[in-house]
Design a protein around this motif. Structure first.
Motif, mmCIF file in Angstrom:
data_model
loop_
_atom_site.group_PDB
_atom_site.id
_atom_site.type_symbol
_atom_site.label_atom_id
_atom_site.label_comp_id
_atom_site.label_asym_id
_atom_site.label_seq_id
_atom_site.Cartn_x
_atom_site.Cartn_y
_atom_site.Cartn_z
ATOM 1 N N ILE A 45 0.813 -1.178 0.222
ATOM 2 C CA ILE A 45 0.036 0.053 0.260
ATOM 3 C C ILE A 45 0.816 1.109 0.328
ATOM 4 N N HIS A 46 0.283 2.243 -0.945
ATOM 5 C CA HIS A 46 1.297 3.416 -1.166
ATOM 6 C C HIS A 46 0.741 4.656 -1.235
ATOM 7 N N ASN A 47 0.485 5.711 -0.716
ATOM 8 C CA ASN A 47 0.158 6.831 -0.987
ATOM 9 C C ASN A 47 -1.507 6.798 -0.675
ATOM 10 N N SER A 48 -2.536 6.627 -0.057
ATOM 11 C CA SER A 48 -4.022 5.286 -0.348
ATOM 12 C C SER A 48 -4.674 5.745 1.255
ATOM 13 N N ILE A 49 -5.727 5.406 0.622
ATOM 14 C CA ILE A 49 -6.767 5.808 2.210
ATOM 15 C C ILE A 49 -7.353 3.844 1.755
ATOM 16 N N THR A 50 -7.213 3.751 3.126
ATOM 17 C CA THR A 50 -8.531 2.370 3.475
ATOM 18 C C THR A 50 -8.643 2.448 4.233
ATOM 19 N N GLY A 51 -10.243 1.612 4.385
ATOM 20 C CA GLY A 51 -10.966 1.777 5.915
ATOM 21 C C GLY A 51 -9.762 0.806 7.278
ATOM 22 N N THR A 52 -10.285 -0.837 6.487
ATOM 23 C CA THR A 52 -9.070 -1.373 7.745
ATOM 24 C C THR A 52 -8.096 -2.142 6.092
ATOM 25 N N PHE A 53 -6.552 -2.758 6.586
ATOM 26 C CA PHE A 53 -6.657 -4.104 6.534
ATOM 27 C C PHE A 53 -6.357 -5.274 7.008
ATOM 28 N N ASN A 54 -6.051 -6.107 5.996
ATOM 29 C CA ASN A 54 -5.731 -7.327 7.475
ATOM 30 C C ASN A 54 -4.838 -8.377 5.766
ATOM 31 N N SER A 55 -3.477 -8.641 6.710
ATOM 32 C CA SER A 55 -3.102 -9.457 5.835
ATOM 33 C C SER A 55 -1.366 -10.235 6.386
ATOM 34 N N PRO A 56 -1.428 -11.290 5.605
ATOM 35 C CA PRO A 56 0.387 -11.786 6.293
ATOM 36 C C PRO A 56 0.703 -11.436 6.369
ATOM 37 N N GLU A 57 1.724 -10.504 5.410
ATOM 38 C CA GLU A 57 2.544 -9.383 5.382
ATOM 39 C C GLU A 57 1.998 -8.072 4.699
ATOM 40 N N VAL A 58 2.100 -7.077 4.970
ATOM 41 C CA VAL A 58 1.798 -5.506 4.678
ATOM 42 C C VAL A 58 3.615 -4.641 4.725
ATOM 43 N N SER A 59 3.569 -4.654 3.704
ATOM 44 C CA SER A 59 4.553 -3.239 2.552
ATOM 45 C C SER A 59 4.337 -2.000 2.962
ATOM 46 N N ALA A 60 4.363 -1.076 3.263
ATOM 47 C CA ALA A 60 3.817 0.690 2.918
ATOM 48 C C ALA A 60 4.570 1.665 3.089
ATOM 49 N N GLY A 61 4.732 2.241 1.779
ATOM 50 C CA GLY A 61 4.810 3.632 1.500
ATOM 51 C C GLY A 61 4.510 4.769 1.288
ATOM 52 N N GLY A 62 4.797 5.983 1.482
ATOM 53 C CA GLY A 62 4.015 7.376 1.635
ATOM 54 C C GLY A 62 3.450 7.638 2.763
ATOM 55 N N THR A 63 2.286 7.924 2.262
ATOM 56 C CA THR A 63 1.625 8.825 3.599
ATOM 57 C C THR A 63 -0.095 7.592 3.246
ATOM 58 N N ILE A 64 -0.957 7.123 4.923
ATOM 59 C CA ILE A 64 -1.209 5.640 4.599
ATOM 60 C C ILE A 64 -2.232 6.459 6.096
ATOM 61 N N TYR A 65 -3.726 6.657 5.147
ATOM 62 C CA TYR A 65 -5.009 7.230 5.845
ATOM 63 C C TYR A 65 -5.608 5.619 5.993
ATOM 64 N N LEU A 66 -5.863 5.821 7.473
ATOM 65 C CA LEU A 66 -7.034 4.659 8.376
ATOM 66 C C LEU A 66 -8.481 5.440 8.273
ATOM 67 N N LEU A 67 -9.499 4.902 7.808
ATOM 68 C CA LEU A 67 -10.475 5.214 7.817
ATOM 69 C C LEU A 67 -11.348 4.776 9.337
ATOM 70 N N TYR A 68 -11.105 3.306 9.610
ATOM 71 C CA TYR A 68 -11.168 3.466 10.826
ATOM 72 C C TYR A 68 -10.291 2.828 12.133
ATOM 73 N N PRO A 69 -10.535 2.230 13.280
ATOM 74 C CA PRO A 69 -9.394 3.156 14.504
ATOM 75 C C PRO A 69 -8.629 2.026 14.021
ATOM 76 N N THR A 70 -8.834 0.242 13.635
ATOM 77 C CA THR A 70 -7.628 -0.696 13.651
ATOM 78 C C THR A 70 -7.263 -1.722 12.164
ATOM 79 N N ALA A 71 -6.682 -1.887 12.337
ATOM 80 C CA ALA A 71 -5.795 -3.051 10.812
ATOM 81 C C ALA A 71 -4.865 -3.797 11.658
ATOM 82 N N PHE A 72 -4.615 -4.817 11.020
ATOM 83 C CA PHE A 72 -3.715 -5.856 11.074
ATOM 84 C C PHE A 72 -2.974 -6.309 10.408
ATOM 85 N N SER A 73 -2.120 -7.728 10.310
ATOM 86 C CA SER A 73 -1.080 -7.621 10.088
ATOM 87 C C SER A 73 -0.298 -8.934 10.571
#
Length: 325
Positions: free
Chosen positions: A150-178
């Protein structure tokens, strides 16, 4: 635009340009299961679509019913104008929409083995083995069974075994998982906008007090969580949550933020029988809560045109006394 009441093409590829297709594009024999559909631009398809490969060269294109591509749904990188899928989109293979200048709007869930999106808006959730999103808004969640990038994006939440991120990330909901600890590029910033006053920003009004975005420290906000299902199988996850830090959430009336109107109006999309709007403080109406308008608003947040103020964690003693006395 030429109207087509029925698809009667025996060839292996259906090519459409400047067409209004009133019927579904579905196989009627086993030989048509191997049929590809190529959309060249300025096309509206009112019925459901089944294709071995669905290739879109250019917009504008609108699919009003569900779309399924057995092998691949591919939108060419240089496709311009808007491509819109009003209902669910699925594929046994890949869904690729890596747009450079154009924009794609998915009005419902996406389901595929591999999903790669750039400059896209998803009103539902993404379910896939592998998910890659860039400059993309997902109002639901990104649920990957293998890995999520995920890169420079907005998402409600996420759940994945592996998560790679870059840039600015916005979460719409309080919690996300990996499952594994997140892998973040240097300079990556996470913000939670559960308590952002998106309604006022959509109306071009001043944000309400005690609202704003919360900057997340991924290491400090990470907790080990054990989930147990009905068969007593335990799953160990890393949860990234701001719930314990949101002191003002119990003081703030979340309904006043009107965030839910934006999310619900986008997720329901074409199912809404009339067009709604938000009421401004002066009694006038905001822009209509249509899928294109809501998508444009969230893209302005990603690009920085719309700025969300930082949420201060400071709450006066008077406010606490008034709340709990």
């Amino acid at each position: 635009m030429k109207e087509m009441q029925e698809i009667r093409i025996g060839e292996s590829t259906v090519g459409l340009k400047d067409n209004l297709v009133k019927t579904a594009i579905l196989p009627k024999s086993s030989s048509e299961l191997e049929r590809d559909v190529n959309i060249q631009g300025n096309v509206i398809v009112e019925g459901a679509v089944y294709a071995r490969n669905l290739i879109l060269d250019n917009g504008p294109v609108e699919f009003k019913s569900a779309v399924y591509a057995h092998n691949e749904l591919h939108i060419k990188n240089d496709a311009s104008d808007t491509i819109a899928f009003n209902k669910a989109v699925a594929s046994c293979g890949s869904i690729v929409s890596l747009l450079i200048s154009g924009r794609c709007i998915y009005g419902a869930d996406i389901n595929g083995a591999s999903v790669k999106l750039k400059n896209c808006f998803v009103a539902g959730s993404i379910f896939a083995n592998e998910i890659q999103i860039e400059n993309t808004i997902v109002l639901g969640g990104c649920f990957a069974s293998k890995n999520l990038t995920i890169h420079n994006s907005i998402t409600g939440t996420f759940n994945s075994p592996e998560v790679s991120a870059g840039g600015t990330i916005y979460l719409l909901y309080p919690t996300a998982f990996s499952v594994e600890p997140m892998n973040n590029l240097p300079g990556t910033e996470f913000y939670n906008i559960t308590l952002a006053d998106l309604g006022s920003l959509f109306k071009n009004e001043k944000e309400k007090p005690n609202t704003g975005k919360i900057r997340m420290d991924i290491e400090a906000d990470s907790q080990r969580t054990v989930l147990v299902d009905e068969s007593d199988t335990k799953t160990l996850l890393h949860s990234y949550s701001v719930a314990s830090r949101v002191l003002v959430s119990d003081i703030l009336n979340l309904d006043d933020l009107e965030n839910h109107f934006l999310i619900i109006s986008a997720s329901l999309g074409s199912q809404i029988l009339k067009t709604y709007s938000l009421q401004k403080e002066d009694g006038q109406k905001s822009d209509d809560l249509t899928l294109p308008n809501i998508a444009e608003f969230f893209f302005k947040i990603i690009s920085g045109v719309v700025q969300i103020k930082d949420l201060s964690g400071a709450v006066s003693f008077g406010e606490l006394k008034q709340r709990y006395s």
